[in-house]
Design a protein around this motif. Structure first.
Motif, PDB file in Angstrom:
ATOM      1  N   VAL A 149       0.882  -1.179  -0.180  1.00  0.00           N
ATOM      2  CA  VAL A 149      -0.104  -0.063   0.221  1.00  0.00           C
ATOM      3  C   VAL A 149       0.885   1.315   0.029  1.00  0.00           C
ATOM      4  CG1 VAL A 149      -2.077  -1.075   1.146  1.00  0.00           C
ATOM      5  CG2 VAL A 149      -0.232  -0.151   2.518  1.00  0.00           C
ATOM      6  N   ASP A 150       2.103   1.261   0.232  1.00  0.00           N
ATOM      7  CA  ASP A 150       2.913   2.328   0.278  1.00  0.00           C
ATOM      8  C   ASP A 150       4.468   2.126  -0.199  1.00  0.00           C
ATOM      9  OD1 ASP A 150       3.993   1.231   2.860  1.00  0.00           O
ATOM     10  OD2 ASP A 150       2.994   2.687   3.989  1.00  0.00           O
ATOM     11  N   GLY A 151       4.874   1.013  -0.147  1.00  0.00           N
ATOM     12  CA  GLY A 151       6.065   0.308  -0.560  1.00  0.00           C
ATOM     13  C   GLY A 151       7.233   0.776   0.573  1.00  0.00           C
ATOM     14  N   SER A 152       6.684   0.793   1.958  1.00  0.00           N
ATOM     15  CA  SER A 152       7.537   0.953   2.915  1.00  0.00           C
ATOM     16  C   SER A 152       7.950  -0.585   3.695  1.00  0.00           C
ATOM     17  CB  SER A 152       7.080   1.581   4.080  1.00  0.00           C
ATOM     18  OG  SER A 152       5.893   1.228   4.594  1.00  0.00           O
TER      19      SER A 152
ATOM     20  N   GLN B  99      -4.495  -4.130   2.119  1.00  0.00           N
ATOM     21  CA  GLN B  99      -4.047  -4.283   0.530  1.00  0.00           C
ATOM     22  C   GLN B  99      -5.161  -4.786  -0.164  1.00  0.00           C
ATOM     23  OE1 GLN B  99      -3.337  -7.364  -1.297  1.00  0.00           O
ATOM     24  NE2 GLN B  99      -1.015  -7.029  -1.626  1.00  0.00           N
ATOM     25  N   ILE B 100      -6.021  -5.833   0.375  1.00  0.00           N
ATOM     26  CA  ILE B 100      -6.727  -6.403  -0.656  1.00  0.00           C
ATOM     27  C   ILE B 100      -7.943  -5.196  -1.128  1.00  0.00           C
ATOM     28  CG2 ILE B 100      -9.029  -7.963  -0.305  1.00  0.00           C
ATOM     29  CD1 ILE B 100      -7.320  -9.591   1.637  1.00  0.00           C
ATOM     30  N   SER B 101      -8.052  -4.354  -0.099  1.00  0.00           N
ATOM     31  CA  SER B 101      -9.445  -3.505  -0.646  1.00  0.00           C
ATOM     32  C   SER B 101      -8.705  -2.023  -0.764  1.00  0.00           C
ATOM     33  CB  SER B 101     -10.467  -3.218   0.566  1.00  0.00           C
ATOM     34  OG  SER B 101     -10.088  -3.133   1.777  1.00  0.00           O
ATOM     35  N   GLN B 102      -7.420  -1.673  -0.762  1.00  0.00           N
ATOM     36  CA  GLN B 102      -6.576  -0.253  -1.018  1.00  0.00           C
ATOM     37  C   GLN B 102      -5.877  -0.494  -2.233  1.00  0.00           C
ATOM     38  OE1 GLN B 102      -4.846   1.338   2.270  1.00  0.00           O
ATOM     39  NE2 GLN B 102      -6.501   0.660   3.642  1.00  0.00           N
ATOM     40  N   THR B 103      -5.462   0.604  -2.890  1.00  0.00           N
ATOM     41  CA  THR B 103      -4.619   0.713  -3.922  1.00  0.00           C
ATOM     42  C   THR B 103      -3.060  -0.014  -3.861  1.00  0.00           C
ATOM     43  OG1 THR B 103      -5.971   2.565  -5.055  1.00  0.00           O
ATOM     44  CG2 THR B 103      -3.699   2.176  -5.731  1.00  0.00           C
ATOM     45  N   VAL B 104      -2.816  -0.728  -4.709  1.00  0.00           N
ATOM     46  CA  VAL B 104      -1.398  -1.032  -4.508  1.00  0.00           C
ATOM     47  C   VAL B 104      -0.562  -0.278  -5.218  1.00  0.00           C
ATOM     48  CG1 VAL B 104       0.424  -2.845  -5.315  1.00  0.00           C
ATOM     49  CG2 VAL B 104      -1.691  -3.459  -4.217  1.00  0.00           C
TER      50      VAL B 104
ATOM     51  N   CYS C 111       6.833   0.532  -4.508  1.00  0.00           N
ATOM     52  CA  CYS C 111       7.651  -0.620  -4.034  1.00  0.00           C
ATOM     53  C   CYS C 111       8.884  -0.951  -4.912  1.00  0.00           C
ATOM     54  CB  CYS C 111       6.723  -2.051  -4.325  1.00  0.00           C
ATOM     55  SG  CYS C 111       5.227  -2.106  -3.160  1.00  0.00           S
ATOM     56  N   LEU C 112       8.894  -0.647  -6.164  1.00  0.00           N
ATOM     57  CA  LEU C 112      10.097  -0.878  -6.869  1.00  0.00           C
ATOM     58  C   LEU C 112      10.894   0.285  -6.483  1.00  0.00           C
ATOM     59  CD1 LEU C 112       8.888  -1.699 -10.398  1.00  0.00           C
ATOM     60  CD2 LEU C 112       9.813  -3.142  -8.754  1.00  0.00           C
ATOM     61  N   GLN C 113      10.447   1.592  -6.210  1.00  0.00           N
ATOM     62  CA  GLN C 113      11.336   2.529  -5.614  1.00  0.00           C
ATOM     63  C   GLN C 113      11.929   2.059  -4.435  1.00  0.00           C
ATOM     64  OE1 GLN C 113      12.809   5.219  -6.982  1.00  0.00           O
ATOM     65  NE2 GLN C 113      13.570   5.948  -5.326  1.00  0.00           N
ATOM     66  N   GLY C 114      11.146   1.324  -3.693  1.00  0.00           N
ATOM     67  CA  GLY C 114      11.612   1.004  -2.091  1.00  0.00           C
ATOM     68  C   GLY C 114      12.839   0.080  -2.254  1.00  0.00           C
TER      69      GLY C 114
END
Length: 311
Positions: A227-230, A245-250, A255-258
């Motif tokens: 949900v935030d790449g952290s 994450q099931i019901s929020q934007t991925v 994530c790749l930037q993380g």
């Protein structure tokens, strides 16, 4: 070497998806356990003989894709570098916790099955996902407002996955095609990562209360949240985000930037498919990125890992 392992989501299941892992002795127990979740059917036989419709049923697809990630990690375990970051796309995020050793691998498969069951129970009939590339975030948001859809996944390079009712997708797609580079309906049966699955998030969070954590999130491989790449640091917060994450934007671009911010010097996608490694190449052209499916044998993957570990 800091290796970023990418665990694929569903949508790329195919008959040869277990080509390199099916006979790996390290993965034998995982295939046996997955069979118990699939009506005592061997998953290797399911992918070889099942129709496309069967392979892309929500529960079957989630189990198959997670099994591939876990089996690949087991087969590669002795050749992986000490420093790992693991990120998962959609259901791949659950697999990522298993690949990183936070969950026992068999417990991970059980959780994936429960996740899929919760999603199926909460999902209205006729829901699905639509991929659009080449429009701005603002344009995508306006499309969603007009057609009662929602942004499910944000990928790099103005690429988005939208969730909603398939009944509205035709009009949405027709409007998007005027300016978008690509518009395609995905073989997924639920509107994952949208508020339409809020009940599934709550049900899956309850399931997570019963799973045994094998180590602290701050020891060993780093796991990123979708949900935030952290990175996951606190167990409760990590569980909350894994369920949400099931019901929020991925935020897959995050994530790749993380991974990069964590020092990644190479990406390895465990499959099925090559979608995540291709996204990594497109976003970070100077960082080597491969999918396990790029190799003809496990020995080829071992050699690639050994070569990059020395750099």
């Amino acid at each position: 070497m800091v290796l970023a392992i990418l665990c694929s989501g569903q949508g790329r299941q195919h008959p040869d998806m277990f080509a390199l892992t099916a006979d790996a002795p390290q993965a034998a127990g995982l295939f046996a356990h997955a069979a118990t979740l699939l009506g005592d059917r061997d998953p290797r036989e399911i992918v070889r003989t099942g129709s496309g419709d069967v392979l892309h049923r929500n529960r079957i697809g989630q189990i198959l894709c997670s099994l591939q990630a876990l089996a690949a990690a087991a087969a590669l375990r002795d050749t992986l570098p000490d420093r790992l970051t693991v990120a998962g796309y959609s259901v791949g995020e659950v697999a990522a916790w298993g690949v990183a050793g936070l969950f026992r691998a068999t417990d991970t498969l059980d959780l994936v099955a429960r996740r899929a069951e919760a999603m199926d129970a909460a999902s209205p009939d006729g829901d699905g996902l639509l991929f659009i590339r080449g429009l701005s975030r603002k344009s995508i948001e306006k499309l969603c407002e007009r057609h009662n859809a929602a942004i499910a996944i944000v990928n790099p390079g103005n690429a988005f996955v939208l969730g909603g009712s398939r009944a509205t997708f035709e009009a949405l797609a027709d409007e998007a095609k005027a300016d978008a580079a690509r518009v395609v309906e995905l073989p997924v049966e639920v509107a994952s990562h949208t508020r339409r699955l809020a009940r599934a998030s709550a049900a899956f969070r309850a399931s997570l209360r019963h799973v045994r954590l094998m180590r602290s999130p701050t020891d060993g491989a780093r796991v990123l949240t979708g949900v935030d790449g952290s990175p996951v640091i606190d167990t409760k917060a990590g569980f909350d985000k894994l369920a949400a994450q099931i019901s929020q934007t991925v935020q897959w671009a995050d994530c790749l930037q993380g991974c990069i911010e964590g020092g990644a010097t190479a990406f390895l996608e465990l499959g099925p498919g090559r979608a995540l490694s291709e996204m990594a190449v497109g976003a970070y052209r100077d960082i080597p990125a491969r999918s396990l499916e790029d190799f003809r044998t496990l020995q080829g993957a071992y050699a690639w890992l050994a070569d990059h570990s020395s750099k």
